[in-house]
Design a protein around this motif. Structure first.
Motif, PDB file in Angstrom:
ATOM      1  N   ILE A 189       0.888  -1.388   0.043  1.00 18.84           N
ATOM      2  CA  ILE A 189       0.268  -0.041   0.145  1.00 18.84           C
ATOM      3  C   ILE A 189       0.915   1.253   0.047  1.00 18.84           C
ATOM      4  N   ALA A 190       1.893   1.211   0.709  1.00 24.97           N
ATOM      5  CA  ALA A 190       2.829   2.520   0.958  1.00 24.97           C
ATOM      6  C   ALA A 190       3.223   2.734  -0.159  1.00 24.97           C
ATOM      7  N   GLU A 191       4.023   1.771  -0.868  1.00 27.12           N
ATOM      8  CA  GLU A 191       4.772   1.862  -2.052  1.00 27.12           C
ATOM      9  C   GLU A 191       4.022   2.249  -3.215  1.00 27.12           C
ATOM     10  N   ARG A 192       2.796   1.617  -3.389  1.00 21.79           N
ATOM     11  CA  ARG A 192       1.745   2.136  -4.463  1.00 21.79           C
ATOM     12  C   ARG A 192       1.238   3.552  -4.261  1.00 21.79           C
ATOM     13  N   ILE A 193       0.967   3.970  -3.180  1.00 25.60           N
ATOM     14  CA  ILE A 193       0.529   5.184  -3.183  1.00 25.60           C
ATOM     15  C   ILE A 193       1.559   6.180  -3.418  1.00 25.60           C
ATOM     16  N   SER A 194       2.766   6.064  -2.720  1.00 22.91           N
ATOM     17  CA  SER A 194       3.983   7.212  -2.794  1.00 22.91           C
ATOM     18  C   SER A 194       4.244   7.128  -4.225  1.00 22.91           C
ATOM     19  N   THR A 195       4.581   6.015  -5.172  1.00 29.63           N
ATOM     20  CA  THR A 195       4.749   5.771  -6.298  1.00 29.63           C
ATOM     21  C   THR A 195       3.653   6.663  -7.290  1.00 29.63           C
ATOM     22  N   ARG A 196       2.366   6.336  -6.841  1.00 31.35           N
ATOM     23  CA  ARG A 196       1.622   7.108  -7.846  1.00 31.35           C
ATOM     24  C   ARG A 196       1.357   8.536  -7.730  1.00 31.35           C
ATOM     25  N   MET A 197       1.491   9.009  -6.267  1.00 27.51           N
ATOM     26  CA  MET A 197       1.588  10.323  -6.193  1.00 27.51           C
ATOM     27  C   MET A 197       2.944  11.251  -6.131  1.00 27.51           C
ATOM     28  N   ARG A 198       3.766  10.478  -6.222  1.00 25.76           N
ATOM     29  CA  ARG A 198       5.106  11.070  -6.258  1.00 25.76           C
ATOM     30  C   ARG A 198       5.519  11.840  -5.030  1.00 25.76           C
ATOM     31  N   GLY A 199       5.268  10.931  -3.915  1.00 23.66           N
ATOM     32  CA  GLY A 199       5.325  11.956  -2.488  1.00 23.66           C
ATOM     33  C   GLY A 199       5.633  10.723  -1.427  1.00 23.66           C
ATOM     34  N   ILE A 200       5.194  11.252  -0.339  1.00 24.44           N
ATOM     35  CA  ILE A 200       5.404  10.299   0.944  1.00 24.44           C
ATOM     36  C   ILE A 200       4.075   9.672   1.154  1.00 24.44           C
ATOM     37  N   ALA A 201       3.965   8.343   1.450  1.00 26.45           N
ATOM     38  CA  ALA A 201       2.894   7.663   1.972  1.00 26.45           C
ATOM     39  C   ALA A 201       3.270   6.947   3.421  1.00 26.45           C
ATOM     40  N   LEU A 202       2.562   7.305   4.477  1.00 23.74           N
ATOM     41  CA  LEU A 202       2.675   6.882   5.522  1.00 23.74           C
ATOM     42  C   LEU A 202       1.521   5.862   6.072  1.00 23.74           C
ATOM     43  N   VAL A 203       1.636   4.789   6.203  1.00 24.80           N
ATOM     44  CA  VAL A 203       0.294   3.787   6.294  1.00 24.80           C
ATOM     45  C   VAL A 203       0.603   3.166   7.779  1.00 24.80           C
ATOM     46  N   SER A 204      -0.570   3.175   8.426  1.00 22.93           N
ATOM     47  CA  SER A 204      -0.693   2.173   9.784  1.00 22.93           C
ATOM     48  C   SER A 204      -2.033   1.367   9.574  1.00 22.93           C
ATOM     49  N   THR A 205      -1.784  -0.022  10.220  1.00 21.54           N
ATOM     50  CA  THR A 205      -2.755  -1.018  10.241  1.00 21.54           C
ATOM     51  C   THR A 205      -2.714  -1.211  11.687  1.00 21.54           C
ATOM     52  N   PHE A 206      -3.980  -1.646  11.993  1.00 22.71           N
ATOM     53  CA  PHE A 206      -4.301  -2.169  13.399  1.00 22.71           C
ATOM     54  C   PHE A 206      -5.331  -3.196  12.932  1.00 22.71           C
ATOM     55  N   ILE A 207      -5.125  -4.443  12.706  1.00 21.59           N
ATOM     56  CA  ILE A 207      -5.730  -5.438  12.229  1.00 21.59           C
ATOM     57  C   ILE A 207      -5.812  -6.520  13.299  1.00 21.59           C
ATOM     58  N   GLN A 208      -7.126  -7.145  13.488  1.00 22.35           N
ATOM     59  CA  GLN A 208      -7.181  -8.097  14.603  1.00 22.35           C
ATOM     60  C   GLN A 208      -6.837  -9.405  14.262  1.00 22.35           C
ATOM     61  N   LYS A 209      -6.904 -10.015  12.998  1.00 21.34           N
ATOM     62  CA  LYS A 209      -6.439 -11.243  12.681  1.00 21.34           C
ATOM     63  C   LYS A 209      -5.945 -11.304  11.297  1.00 21.34           C
ATOM     64  N   PRO A 210      -5.142 -12.039  10.735  1.00 21.26           N
ATOM     65  CA  PRO A 210      -4.626 -11.886   9.475  1.00 21.26           C
ATOM     66  C   PRO A 210      -5.375 -11.838   8.293  1.00 21.26           C
ATOM     67  N   LEU A 211      -5.231 -11.031   7.295  1.00 12.57           N
ATOM     68  CA  LEU A 211      -6.144 -10.834   6.128  1.00 12.57           C
ATOM     69  C   LEU A 211      -6.103 -11.939   5.082  1.00 12.57           C
ATOM     70  N   GLU A 212      -7.116 -12.437   4.579  1.00  8.75           N
ATOM     71  CA  GLU A 212      -7.122 -13.159   3.300  1.00  8.75           C
ATOM     72  C   GLU A 212      -6.771 -12.502   2.346  1.00  8.75           C
ATOM     73  N   SER A 213      -6.221 -13.044   1.284  1.00  7.69           N
ATOM     74  CA  SER A 213      -5.766 -12.529   0.082  1.00  7.69           C
ATOM     75  C   SER A 213      -6.907 -11.688  -0.623  1.00  7.69           C
ATOM     76  N   ASN A 214      -8.179 -12.195  -0.647  1.00  7.45           N
ATOM     77  CA  ASN A 214      -9.309 -11.490  -1.287  1.00  7.45           C
ATOM     78  C   ASN A 214      -9.652 -10.023  -0.394  1.00  7.45           C
ATOM     79  N   THR A 215      -9.552 -10.242   0.830  1.00  4.37           N
ATOM     80  CA  THR A 215      -9.746  -8.960   1.745  1.00  4.37           C
ATOM     81  C   THR A 215      -8.699  -7.983   1.441  1.00  4.37           C
ATOM     82  N   ALA A 216      -7.575  -8.464   1.566  1.00  5.55           N
ATOM     83  CA  ALA A 216      -6.426  -7.435   1.243  1.00  5.55           C
ATOM     84  C   ALA A 216      -6.538  -6.605  -0.123  1.00  5.55           C
TER      85      ALA A 216
END
Length: 103
Positions: free
Chosen positions: A62-89
């Motif tokens: 997520i951070a790399e995709r956003i920073s690359t698309r916007m040519r800037g800085i992306a700071l990403v924080s996640t608080f997730i209770q259980k691991p994400l399934e690939s479809n959910t991600a």
């Protein structure tokens, strides 16, 4: 709020002149694992601030995709209770990118 596979996620995006702060939380709003990415050249520079036990690849993507698309800085924080399934991600990633592109 985004409901995916019986899980509720809160997506908060703060836009700045030179980048974004993105928070993805499940349940109550908390800061969690954190990654920052800076895209000034052909490949982004990414650093983990607070490591994640399970979602480090999701955070980095997520951070790399956003920073690359916007040519800037992306700071990403996640608080997730259980691991994400690939479809959910994938669905969360799509939702975040759509929100950013519509701003």
């Amino acid at each position: 709020m985004v409901n995916l596979e019986s899980r509720n996620f809160s997506l908060q995006i703060q836009k700045f002149e030179n980048g974004y702060f993105i928070s993805v939380t499940e349940g109550s709003n908390k800061l969690g694992s954190m990654v920052v990415s800076l895209a000034t050249g052909p490949t982004p520079i990414t650093t983990t601030i607070i490591p994640s036990r399970t979602e480090s690849l999701f955070l980095k993507l997520i951070a790399e995709r956003i920073s690359t698309r916007m040519r800037g800085i992306a700071l990403v924080s996640t608080f997730i209770q259980k691991p994400l399934e690939s479809n959910t991600a994938k669905a969360l990633m799509s939702e975040i990118m759509e929100m950013i592109e519509n701003e």
